[in-house]
Design a protein around this motif. Structure first.
Motif, PDB file in Angstrom:
ATOM      1  N   TRP A  57      -7.075   4.584  -2.621  1.00  0.00           N
ATOM      2  CA  TRP A  57      -8.096   5.466  -3.210  1.00  0.00           C
ATOM      3  C   TRP A  57      -8.561   6.508  -2.196  1.00  0.00           C
ATOM      4  CZ3 TRP A  57     -13.416   6.007  -1.963  1.00  0.00           C
ATOM      5  CH2 TRP A  57     -14.193   6.669  -2.911  1.00  0.00           C
ATOM      6  N   ALA A  58      -8.777   6.043  -0.965  1.00  0.00           N
ATOM      7  CA  ALA A  58      -9.371   6.924   0.039  1.00  0.00           C
ATOM      8  C   ALA A  58      -8.391   7.979   0.546  1.00  0.00           C
ATOM      9  CB  ALA A  58      -9.908   6.098   1.204  1.00  0.00           C
ATOM     10  N   HIS A  59      -7.094   7.706   0.538  1.00  0.00           N
ATOM     11  CA  HIS A  59      -6.171   8.627   1.216  1.00  0.00           C
ATOM     12  C   HIS A  59      -5.167   9.315   0.308  1.00  0.00           C
ATOM     13  CE1 HIS A  59      -7.846   7.262   4.937  1.00  0.00           C
ATOM     14  NE2 HIS A  59      -7.560   6.016   4.633  1.00  0.00           N
ATOM     15  N   GLN A  64       0.831  -1.207   0.000  1.00  0.00           N
ATOM     16  CA  GLN A  64       0.000   0.000   0.000  1.00  0.00           C
ATOM     17  C   GLN A  64       0.861   1.250   0.000  1.00  0.00           C
ATOM     18  OE1 GLN A  64      -0.928   2.306   2.707  1.00  0.00           O
ATOM     19  NE2 GLN A  64      -3.088   2.758   2.356  1.00  0.00           N
ATOM     20  N   VAL A  65       1.921   1.266   0.804  1.00  0.00           N
ATOM     21  CA  VAL A  65       2.747   2.467   0.887  1.00  0.00           C
ATOM     22  C   VAL A  65       3.464   2.729  -0.438  1.00  0.00           C
ATOM     23  CG1 VAL A  65       4.715   3.527   2.049  1.00  0.00           C
ATOM     24  CG2 VAL A  65       2.974   2.383   3.380  1.00  0.00           C
ATOM     25  N   SER A  66       3.965   1.669  -1.070  1.00  0.00           N
ATOM     26  CA  SER A  66       4.626   1.869  -2.366  1.00  0.00           C
ATOM     27  C   SER A  66       3.636   2.429  -3.377  1.00  0.00           C
ATOM     28  CB  SER A  66       5.187   0.565  -2.921  1.00  0.00           C
ATOM     29  OG  SER A  66       5.555  -0.289  -1.895  1.00  0.00           O
ATOM     30  N   LEU A  67       2.461   1.798  -3.443  1.00  0.00           N
ATOM     31  CA  LEU A  67       1.442   2.255  -4.381  1.00  0.00           C
ATOM     32  C   LEU A  67       1.069   3.708  -4.091  1.00  0.00           C
ATOM     33  CD1 LEU A  67      -0.498   1.385  -6.658  1.00  0.00           C
ATOM     34  CD2 LEU A  67      -2.144   0.783  -4.896  1.00  0.00           C
ATOM     35  N   MET A  68       0.880   3.989  -2.808  1.00  0.00           N
ATOM     36  CA  MET A  68       0.463   5.327  -2.388  1.00  0.00           C
ATOM     37  C   MET A  68       1.478   6.378  -2.811  1.00  0.00           C
ATOM     38  SD  MET A  68      -1.929   6.748  -0.590  1.00  0.00           S
ATOM     39  CE  MET A  68      -2.557   6.065   0.917  1.00  0.00           C
ATOM     40  N   VAL A  89       3.813   6.240  -5.136  1.00  0.00           N
ATOM     41  CA  VAL A  89       3.912   6.381  -6.593  1.00  0.00           C
ATOM     42  C   VAL A  89       2.712   7.157  -7.143  1.00  0.00           C
ATOM     43  CG1 VAL A  89       3.875   5.100  -8.759  1.00  0.00           C
ATOM     44  CG2 VAL A  89       5.314   4.318  -6.882  1.00  0.00           C
ATOM     45  N   VAL A  90       1.514   6.723  -6.753  1.00  0.00           N
ATOM     46  CA  VAL A  90       0.309   7.346  -7.300  1.00  0.00           C
ATOM     47  C   VAL A  90       0.211   8.807  -6.894  1.00  0.00           C
ATOM     48  CG1 VAL A  90      -2.195   7.306  -7.216  1.00  0.00           C
ATOM     49  CG2 VAL A  90      -0.955   5.190  -7.425  1.00  0.00           C
ATOM     50  N   SER A  91       0.497   9.108  -5.624  1.00  0.00           N
ATOM     51  CA  SER A  91       0.332  10.504  -5.218  1.00  0.00           C
ATOM     52  C   SER A  91       1.463  11.374  -5.774  1.00  0.00           C
ATOM     53  CB  SER A  91       0.203  10.643  -3.696  1.00  0.00           C
ATOM     54  OG  SER A  91       1.187   9.915  -3.047  1.00  0.00           O
ATOM     55  N   LEU A  92       2.624  10.787  -6.007  1.00  0.00           N
ATOM     56  CA  LEU A  92       3.705  11.565  -6.626  1.00  0.00           C
ATOM     57  C   LEU A  92       3.342  11.922  -8.069  1.00  0.00           C
ATOM     58  CD1 LEU A  92       6.498  12.812  -6.487  1.00  0.00           C
ATOM     59  CD2 LEU A  92       7.462  10.631  -7.199  1.00  0.00           C
ATOM     60  N   ILE A  93       2.843  10.924  -8.817  1.00  0.00           N
ATOM     61  CA  ILE A  93       2.448  11.205 -10.203  1.00  0.00           C
ATOM     62  C   ILE A  93       1.363  12.284 -10.230  1.00  0.00           C
ATOM     63  CG2 ILE A  93       1.328  10.234 -12.246  1.00  0.00           C
ATOM     64  CD1 ILE A  93       2.656   7.573 -11.581  1.00  0.00           C
ATOM     65  N   THR A  94       0.360  12.132  -9.352  1.00  0.00           N
ATOM     66  CA  THR A  94      -0.739  13.098  -9.338  1.00  0.00           C
ATOM     67  C   THR A  94      -0.231  14.488  -8.977  1.00  0.00           C
ATOM     68  OG1 THR A  94      -2.102  11.285  -8.573  1.00  0.00           O
ATOM     69  CG2 THR A  94      -3.077  13.458  -8.500  1.00  0.00           C
ATOM     70  N   GLY A 119      -5.354  11.556  -1.868  1.00  0.00           N
ATOM     71  CA  GLY A 119      -5.517  12.999  -2.019  1.00  0.00           C
ATOM     72  C   GLY A 119      -4.750  13.773  -0.960  1.00  0.00           C
ATOM     73  N   PHE A 120      -4.719  13.213   0.243  1.00  0.00           N
ATOM     74  CA  PHE A 120      -4.011  13.845   1.354  1.00  0.00           C
ATOM     75  C   PHE A 120      -2.511  13.931   1.065  1.00  0.00           C
ATOM     76  CE2 PHE A 120      -1.772  12.963   5.429  1.00  0.00           C
ATOM     77  CZ  PHE A 120      -1.999  14.191   6.022  1.00  0.00           C
ATOM     78  N   TYR A 121      -1.927  12.814   0.640  1.00  0.00           N
ATOM     79  CA  TYR A 121      -0.484  12.801   0.368  1.00  0.00           C
ATOM     80  C   TYR A 121      -0.146  13.621  -0.867  1.00  0.00           C
ATOM     81  CZ  TYR A 121      -0.764   9.193   3.844  1.00  0.00           C
ATOM     82  OH  TYR A 121      -1.019   8.521   5.015  1.00  0.00           O
ATOM     83  N   THR A 122      -1.061  13.614  -1.841  1.00  0.00           N
ATOM     84  CA  THR A 122      -0.859  14.445  -3.027  1.00  0.00           C
ATOM     85  C   THR A 122      -0.711  15.909  -2.630  1.00  0.00           C
ATOM     86  OG1 THR A 122      -2.172  12.905  -4.338  1.00  0.00           O
ATOM     87  CG2 THR A 122      -1.850  15.106  -5.240  1.00  0.00           C
TER      88      THR A 122
END
Lengths: 351, 336
Positions: free
Chosen positions: B205-207, B120-124, B126-131, B209-212
């Motif tokens: 999905w749920a979190h 989850q942390v890796s996915l999080m 990567v996804v929030s960095l791209i966003t 946005g916060f890290y982004t």
């Protein structure tokens, strides 16, 4: 259309040329928008469908309700069907009752004659419409009005107490010099490390010992002394010039008046941010209310929803509608106050 | 209009104003006795009192509970057992196989949580960095899209869990899409691997946005002239990213990483509503283990739950100290 597209996708400052990164950007953004809003919208759409329609596969996009009609000689309105008769004709008939695989039907225009149709040969006549009963019934019959009230009570009270106690503490920590001030500050920062999930057992026993078990106050009080709130308000109050306080003291204002009439109004922006956060936090709380509240009439919306959704035979048409109700305050916050929260997070890194 | 709004606002806060006036005389008397400085204690008292009763006392009691046995909830009725609960939790023949442990559920939960956190942390990140990188570009409607990704962050975990349970169910939206694409529908949450993946996907999905937002704030703090200089030198974009963006975003990225770790370890609500820990124990995570062993199972064991929560707390304290150290360093860098 093309002009709208041109307006939306025009790139600033770089002329009209599309780079592959622009395409990737817009793909990501559009896909993201669908993924972020889609699931919630799907839930809202589903919440207006009746139980029969929810059980269908493949599901329809729009909610439909079965058309009904008043027929002479029958008290209740009868559901309408399109039936294919034995002679091959197709007629719109109203169903009186169903016996096994046989449906007893009647022509609304000619109520005297009863027609028997095999249920395989009839399909319900539907029109786009909302199954509002999904909302009305659980609110009235299944305690959900109570759950809603409990949630509103917990959220309001916890937010008011949070604002009051946190701002008082922040005032003391930002405007007075006293022995042990740094120790108190350190203590507050240190407890940021202690999430609720780590102290469940002893907190339960403290709440039990103070007689707050199975009371909404047992949900409210443990959550109100938020270290984040004190921290946020203190940082803001540090920017209020001390000269203002000194001037008020010259005019014989008491310390309480200085806090209430000078510092609080000046800290309004920070208080607003904390209030929004607190409302969202307390409205969404789940684990702690789940542990403290064991009487059904005390459940908050979140606990009530989880309980009904955990039953063996889940009544999805009610659950979906009540989930939408649970979402409403948060959606209001999102639409009108999202800006405050995003700046709050970007500025202070709190959640 | 403004006049009306003001009047309404005053009317709403009228009871509060009255209360504030009522407490002024006694506080004034107190102030006369203790002096201005003594009022600090008065202002601190309510928060500190609530804080002590509901945070500090439980924190200390937690250790006491973890060293007692039995099923009673009152500390007085519980026999002292020393480190027995810890021994029970930690005793294991082969740590890679939870079934050989004395508390196999605990080790299953630890294993699941570890796997969950890694994925989850890796996915999080990567996804929030791209966003964040995309939202940092000069695009139309940037504030709108920033809000879009933030929307799920506000939803309650119960709502999040139910939204996705509804989509992943047998007659749900995902199966509709599968059928439309000509694939076989699945009962997603009845499958161990899919259910596990679902908890990861849904919590991301749920979190995210916060890290982004945190990363976006970091990106916007990078001085523009660095990029302008790179453009003058015709530096390729890939190199700009690796040499300028990533190193300067480093502190924020580290904060995001540790925050995501801290919250990942505590995963409970949305996963619990989504899968209830199942199928079997494939999505049983640590907090759910603590909740169930302390409160929800037939045989309540508060001592065991307290010991398990202290072990989890120790991990969280280490992670939080790292986070505090990192954000200090990030602050220091900004100041320089």
């Amino acid at each position: 259309m093309t002009r709208i597209g041109e307006f939306l996708f025009r790139r600033r400052g770089h002329g009209g040329r599309w780079h592959w990164t622009d395409i990737a950007t817009w793909t990501w953004l559009i896909l993201g928008t669908v993924l972020m809003f889609g699931p919630a919208l799907w839930l809202v759409g589903s919440s207006f469908k009746g139980p029969a329609q929810l059980a269908e596969f493949p599901p329809t996009i729009l909610p439909y309700v079965q058309e009904v009609t008043e027929v002479e000689g029958y008290d209740k309105p009868l559901p309408l069907y399109t039936a294919t008769l034995e002679d091959g004709t197709t007629r719109t008939l109203a169903e009186i009752r169903r016996i096994g695989t046989n449906s007893q039907m009647v022509d609304p225009a000619n109520p005297g004659e009863k027609i028997n149709v095999n249920i395989a040969n009839r399909s319900p006549l539907r029109e786009i419409g909302l199954a509002t009963g999904n909302y009305v019934e659980p609110l009235v019959a299944n305690n959900f009005v109570l759950f809603l009230w409990n949630s509103v009570f917990v959220t309001t009270m916890a937010t008011l107490i949070t604002l009051l106690t946190n701002s008082m503490a922040a005032f003391a920590l930002s405007k007075y010099r006293f022995r042990g001030r740094d120790a108190v500050m350190l203590l507050i920062v240190a407890t940021l490390m202690v999430p609720l999930s780590v102290i469940l057992v002893p907190l339960y026993s403290v709440v039990n010992a103070t007689g707050l078990l199975n009371s909404l106050w047992g949900v409210i009080l443990p959550t109100v002394a938020t270290p984040t709130g004190v921290f946020l308000l203190r940082q803001y109050m540090l920017t209020i010039p001390d000269e203002l306080l000194e001037a008020a003291r010259m005019d014989h204002a008491s310390e309480w008046q200085i806090y209430w009439r000078i510092v609080l109004p000046l800290a309004a922006p920070a208080l607003a941010v904390l209030a929004i956060f607190s409302v969202v936090w307390r409205w969404n709380d789940f684990l702690w209310p789940l542990i403290v509240l064991s009487k059904r009439e005390l459940y908050t919306l979140q606990v009530g929803l989880n309980t009904y959704a955990g039953e063996l035979n889940v009544q999805w048409h009610y659950i979906l509608a009540m989930t939408v109700v649970t979402m409403i305050p948060v959606v209001i916050v999102f639409v009108f106050l999202q800006r405050f929260i995003t700046t709050g997070i970007a500025g202070a890194g709190i959640k | 209009m403004a006049g009306l709004g003001q009047t309404l606002g005053r009317a709403a806060t009228w009871p509060l104003t009255l209360a504030a006036r009522a407490v002024d005389p006694p506080l004034r008397a107190w102030q006369r006795r203790t002096g201005t400085g003594g009022m600090a204690a008065v202002f601190l008292a309510p928060n500190l009192l609530i804080f002590s009763v509901f945070v500090l006392v439980p924190l200390v009691l937690n250790f006491a509970y973890s060293m007692t046995g039995g099923t009673g909830i009152l500390l007085g009725q519980r026999p002292f057992v020393g480190a027995e609960q810890y021994a029970r939790l930690l005793e294991c023949q082969d740590y890679t196989r939870p079934i050989t442990c004395r508390e196999d559920q605990f080790w299953t939960a630890v294993g699941n949580t570890a796997q969950f956190v890694i994925f989850q942390v890796s996915l999080m990140v990567v996804v929030s960095l791209i966003t964040a990188l995309i939202l940092n570009r000069d695009i139309r409607g940037r504030s709108f899209f920033r809000a879009v990704f933030f929307f799920p962050v506000l939803l309650s975990p119960v709502v999040v869990g139910l939204i996705w349970r509804w989509i992943l169910q047998r007659q749900g939206l995902l199966n509709l899409i599968m059928v439309k694409l000509g694939l076989e529908p699945e009962v997603w949450l009845n499958d161990r691997v899919y259910a596990f993946a679902a908890t990861i996907g849904v919590s991301t999905w749920a979190h995210m946005g916060f890290y982004t937002l945190i990363l976006l704030a970091g990106l916007q703090a990078i001085p523009r002239d660095l990029y302008e200089a790179a453009e003058m030198d015709a530096t390729p974009p890939g190199r700009v990213f690796w040499r300028i963006t990533l190193p300067l975003l480093g502190p924020n990225l580290a904060v995001v990483l540790v925050l995501a770790l801290i919250r990942g370890v505590q995963i409970f609500d949305e996963a619990y509503v989504l899968t209830g820990g199942g199928p079997g124990t494939s999505t049983l995570y640590l907090t759910q283990y603590i909740y169930e062993s302390g409160f929800a199972s037939l045989l309540r064991e508060p001592g065991l739950a307290a010991a398990a929560s202290i072990l989890m707390g120790a991990v969280l304290v280490v992670l939080t100290l790292i986070q505090l150290w990192l954000s200090r360093r990030a602050e220091g860098r900004k100041a320089r």
